[in-house]
Design a protein around this motif. Sequence first.
Motif, PDB file in Angstrom:
ATOM      1  N   THR A 140      -7.199  26.908  14.265  1.00  0.00           N
ATOM      2  CA  THR A 140      -7.018  28.267  14.761  1.00  0.00           C
ATOM      3  C   THR A 140      -6.226  28.183  16.064  1.00  0.00           C
ATOM      4  O   THR A 140      -6.580  27.420  16.961  1.00  0.00           O
ATOM      5  CB  THR A 140      -8.377  28.943  15.035  1.00  0.00           C
ATOM      6  OG1 THR A 140      -9.144  28.937  13.829  1.00  0.00           O
ATOM      7  CG2 THR A 140      -8.201  30.363  15.521  1.00  0.00           C
ATOM      8  N   ILE A 141      -5.166  28.988  16.160  1.00  0.00           N
ATOM      9  CA  ILE A 141      -4.321  29.018  17.350  1.00  0.00           C
ATOM     10  C   ILE A 141      -4.557  30.341  18.065  1.00  0.00           C
ATOM     11  O   ILE A 141      -4.387  31.407  17.473  1.00  0.00           O
ATOM     12  CB  ILE A 141      -2.820  28.922  16.988  1.00  0.00           C
ATOM     13  CG1 ILE A 141      -2.541  27.861  15.950  1.00  0.00           C
ATOM     14  CG2 ILE A 141      -1.977  28.760  18.243  1.00  0.00           C
ATOM     15  CD1 ILE A 141      -2.836  26.467  16.343  1.00  0.00           C
ATOM     16  N   THR A 142      -4.939  30.247  19.336  1.00  0.00           N
ATOM     17  CA  THR A 142      -5.150  31.460  20.131  1.00  0.00           C
ATOM     18  C   THR A 142      -4.290  31.404  21.394  1.00  0.00           C
ATOM     19  O   THR A 142      -3.933  30.327  21.868  1.00  0.00           O
ATOM     20  CB  THR A 142      -6.634  31.648  20.513  1.00  0.00           C
ATOM     21  OG1 THR A 142      -7.114  30.459  21.132  1.00  0.00           O
ATOM     22  CG2 THR A 142      -7.480  31.964  19.290  1.00  0.00           C
ATOM     23  N   SER A 146      -6.823  35.522  23.877  1.00  0.00           N
ATOM     24  CA  SER A 146      -7.763  35.159  22.802  1.00  0.00           C
ATOM     25  C   SER A 146      -7.402  35.791  21.468  1.00  0.00           C
ATOM     26  O   SER A 146      -8.254  35.978  20.610  1.00  0.00           O
ATOM     27  CB  SER A 146      -9.202  35.511  23.196  1.00  0.00           C
ATOM     28  OG  SER A 146      -9.589  34.766  24.327  1.00  0.00           O
ATOM     29  N   LYS A 147      -6.120  36.118  21.298  1.00  0.00           N
ATOM     30  CA  LYS A 147      -5.626  36.648  20.027  1.00  0.00           C
ATOM     31  C   LYS A 147      -4.972  35.512  19.263  1.00  0.00           C
ATOM     32  O   LYS A 147      -4.651  34.475  19.825  1.00  0.00           O
ATOM     33  CB  LYS A 147      -4.647  37.792  20.275  1.00  0.00           C
ATOM     34  CG  LYS A 147      -5.331  38.990  20.913  1.00  0.00           C
ATOM     35  CD  LYS A 147      -4.402  40.139  21.093  1.00  0.00           C
ATOM     36  CE  LYS A 147      -5.178  41.307  21.708  1.00  0.00           C
ATOM     37  NZ  LYS A 147      -4.298  42.363  22.145  1.00  0.00           N
ATOM     38  N   GLU A 148      -4.772  35.714  17.948  1.00  0.00           N
ATOM     39  CA  GLU A 148      -4.169  34.701  17.082  1.00  0.00           C
ATOM     40  C   GLU A 148      -2.748  35.119  16.709  1.00  0.00           C
ATOM     41  O   GLU A 148      -2.527  35.723  15.669  1.00  0.00           O
ATOM     42  CB  GLU A 148      -5.016  34.514  15.823  1.00  0.00           C
ATOM     43  CG  GLU A 148      -6.399  33.955  16.114  1.00  0.00           C
ATOM     44  CD  GLU A 148      -7.248  33.782  14.863  1.00  0.00           C
ATOM     45  OE1 GLU A 148      -6.700  33.373  13.819  1.00  0.00           O
ATOM     46  OE2 GLU A 148      -8.447  34.070  14.947  1.00  0.00           O
ATOM     47  N   PHE A 151      -0.544  31.830  12.555  1.00  0.00           N
ATOM     48  CA  PHE A 151      -1.457  31.198  11.601  1.00  0.00           C
ATOM     49  C   PHE A 151      -0.804  29.906  11.152  1.00  0.00           C
ATOM     50  O   PHE A 151       0.377  29.889  10.803  1.00  0.00           O
ATOM     51  CB  PHE A 151      -1.712  32.104  10.388  1.00  0.00           C
ATOM     52  CG  PHE A 151      -2.401  31.386   9.271  1.00  0.00           C
ATOM     53  CD1 PHE A 151      -3.773  31.233   9.275  1.00  0.00           C
ATOM     54  CD2 PHE A 151      -1.671  30.832   8.222  1.00  0.00           C
ATOM     55  CE1 PHE A 151      -4.422  30.550   8.251  1.00  0.00           C
ATOM     56  CE2 PHE A 151      -2.301  30.148   7.192  1.00  0.00           C
ATOM     57  CZ  PHE A 151      -3.683  30.012   7.208  1.00  0.00           C
TER      58      PHE A 151
END
Length: 164
Positions: A140-142, A146-148, A151
Amino acid sequence: MSEKSMLQKVYAQVDKLPTPLKTRAFTLLFGRAVKYFKTSGLKFEWIEPNHSIVVIKNRPYVQNHIGTVHAVAMIMIAESATGALVGLNVPANAIPVIKRMEVDYRKRAAGDMRAEAMLTQEQITMMQTEERGEVDVAVTITDGESKEPIFVRAIWAWTPKRKG
């Protein structure tokens, strides 16, 4: 898994240290082996055989033309976080290689970036007992909010090292 790879030996040594020193030492040693990791200023924030976190600061030398972390740098933290886990679990006589990465850019990133990768016990057992195979490593990449924004799906393979 009786014999250990160089990465596994390094990890066994740094695992004895308190977490802040452990991650600093692992970052330094990993960066010696993976030059682009060091060049890009990536750091391990957490490292265990089943869980890793790699971070990159949004600094000018890793930015794109709009001032956010470059797409390639975002992929690099995903590859590093997942690849370290595979390297810590495959047999010593195997070589891990990235087989495929699927990337979907969802929104503009903000600030520093963080990649968190995980392996299940089933995946670890498979890597430790099979001579060759492949594994889909969850990552998971944030961003700094703290949003992604991105993907990534990382498929790693391992095969026996070539002799000679």
